[in-house]
Design an enzyme around this catalytic site. Structure first.
Site, mmCIF file in Angstrom:
data_model
loop_
_atom_site.group_PDB
_atom_site.id
_atom_site.type_symbol
_atom_site.label_atom_id
_atom_site.label_comp_id
_atom_site.label_asym_id
_atom_site.label_seq_id
_atom_site.Cartn_x
_atom_site.Cartn_y
_atom_site.Cartn_z
ATOM 1 N N ARG A 94 0.806 -1.223 0.000
ATOM 2 C CA ARG A 94 0.000 0.000 0.000
ATOM 3 C C ARG A 94 0.836 1.268 0.000
ATOM 4 N NH1 ARG A 94 -3.430 -1.352 4.744
ATOM 5 N NH2 ARG A 94 -2.655 -3.479 4.827
ATOM 6 N N GLU A 146 0.921 -5.786 13.278
ATOM 7 C CA GLU A 146 -0.293 -5.923 14.095
ATOM 8 C C GLU A 146 -0.909 -7.307 13.949
ATOM 9 O OE1 GLU A 146 -3.655 -3.312 13.300
ATOM 10 O OE2 GLU A 146 -4.412 -3.564 15.336
HETATM 11 O O1 LIG Z 1 2.583 -0.929 11.848
HETATM 12 P P1 LIG Z 1 2.406 -2.399 11.567
HETATM 13 O O2 LIG Z 1 1.754 -3.128 12.702
HETATM 14 O O3 LIG Z 1 3.703 -3.036 11.142
HETATM 15 O O4 LIG Z 1 1.379 -2.548 10.350
HETATM 16 C C1 LIG Z 1 1.384 -1.691 9.240
HETATM 17 C C2 LIG Z 1 1.603 -2.423 7.964
HETATM 18 O O5 LIG Z 1 0.555 -3.378 7.729
HETATM 19 C C3 LIG Z 1 -0.030 -3.135 6.446
HETATM 20 O O6 LIG Z 1 0.573 -3.857 5.433
HETATM 21 P P2 LIG Z 1 0.417 -5.436 5.243
HETATM 22 O O7 LIG Z 1 1.572 -6.104 5.919
HETATM 23 O O8 LIG Z 1 -0.946 -5.846 5.629
HETATM 24 O O9 LIG Z 1 0.683 -5.640 3.714
HETATM 25 P P3 LIG Z 1 -0.025 -5.067 2.389
HETATM 26 O O10 LIG Z 1 0.304 -3.581 2.309
HETATM 27 O O11 LIG Z 1 0.657 -5.815 1.298
HETATM 28 O O12 LIG Z 1 -1.499 -5.302 2.483
HETATM 29 C C4 LIG Z 1 0.206 -1.645 6.228
HETATM 30 O O13 LIG Z 1 0.115 -1.292 4.861
HETATM 31 C C5 LIG Z 1 1.588 -1.466 6.800
HETATM 32 O O14 LIG Z 1 2.606 -1.808 5.867
HETATM 33 N N1 LIG Z 2 -5.767 -2.080 11.541
HETATM 34 C C1 LIG Z 2 -5.163 -2.006 10.351
HETATM 35 N N2 LIG Z 2 -5.806 -1.543 9.262
HETATM 36 C C2 LIG Z 2 -5.193 -1.476 8.059
HETATM 37 N N3 LIG Z 2 -3.933 -1.844 7.849
HETATM 38 C C3 LIG Z 2 -3.247 -2.316 8.903
HETATM 39 N N4 LIG Z 2 -1.970 -2.742 9.025
HETATM 40 C C4 LIG Z 2 -1.776 -3.116 10.297
HETATM 41 N N5 LIG Z 2 -2.873 -2.920 11.040
HETATM 42 C C5 LIG Z 2 -3.817 -2.411 10.187
#
Ligand SMILES: O=P(O)(O)OC[C@H]1O[C@H](OP(=O)(O)OP(=O)(O)O)[C@H](O)[C@@H]1O
Ligand SMILES: Nc1ncnc2[nH]cnc12
Length: 174
Positions: free
Chosen positions: A61, A98
């Site tokens: 993202r 998370e």
């Molecule tokens: O602060 P954190 O607890 O580390 O979480 C945040 C991360 O989680 C999500 O990505 P995700 O790993 O879901 O991957 P994606 O962007 O490919 O959906 C978001 O886009 C961040 O990169």
């Molecule tokens: N609560 C949340 N919503 C969207 N993206 C996330 N990445 C980690 N935690 C998230």
């Protein structure tokens, strides 16, 4: 445009991707041309005077607004990707986020010590992902690092992982 309009259009999805997580879905923001332009302009005004040379976006993202801003600033974009996706030599970091654990990588020739880097992702939750990305970028001894999120989940206190010397900026807070 009032930022509250953008905040209100972020969609909450309960129990995604696992039970107990309230997922903040920004696809509802990105599909609006007006909102996309507003976010782009906010980012551009904030970062245009900072001497940035590269935006490093985190898969997946961070690949949406990162390149848009890079193009507007006239600078390059560097991807940090999940393990196994980048084709050439990489360095990597593993981390907890998370809702799980993961490993990210960056190409070994992606940055130089002359770079001023903006690390960008859509959302700060626990901060595990961005901390790992910061650790990767620090290995290049770049001149300066800025960190940006579109959305920050304040109650998870992910911001605490970053030192006082780093400017961490988020546009929308929950
Ligand atoms: O602060 P954190 O607890 O580390 O979480 C945040 C991360 O989680 C999500 O990505 P995700 O790993 O879901 O991957 P994606 O962007 O490919 O959906 C978001 O886009 C961040 O990169
Ligand atoms: N609560 C949340 N919503 C969207 N993206 C996330 N990445 C980690 N935690 C998230």
């Amino acid at each position: 445009m009032d930022l509250e309009v953008i905040k209100l259009s972020i969609r909450d999805v309960p129990d995604f991707p696992s039970k107990g997580i309230l997922f903040k879905d920004l696809t509802t923001v990105f599909k609006s041309g007006e909102q996309l332009k507003e976010l782009t302009n906010i980012l551009y005004e904030h970062y245009k005077g900072k001497g940035l040379t590269k935006i490093v976006g985190i898969e997946s993202r961070g690949f949406i607004m990162g390149p848009i801003l890079a193009e507007k600033l006239g600078i390059g974009f560097v991807p940090v990707r999940k393990k196994g996706k980048l084709p050439a030599d990489t360095i990597e970091e593993s981390y907890e986020k998370e809702y799980g654990i993961d490993t990210i990588q960056i190409h070994t020739d992606a940055l130089t010590e002359n770079d001023v880097v903006l690390l960008h992702d859509d959302l700060l939750a626990t901060g595990g992902t961005m901390k790992a990305a910061e650790n990767l970028v620090k290995k290049f001894n770049v001149k300066k690092i800025y960190i940006n999120f579109l959305v920050e989940l304040d109650f998870l206190e992910g911001r605490k992982l970053f030192g006082e010397e780093i400017e961490v900026d988020s546009i929308i807070h929950f």
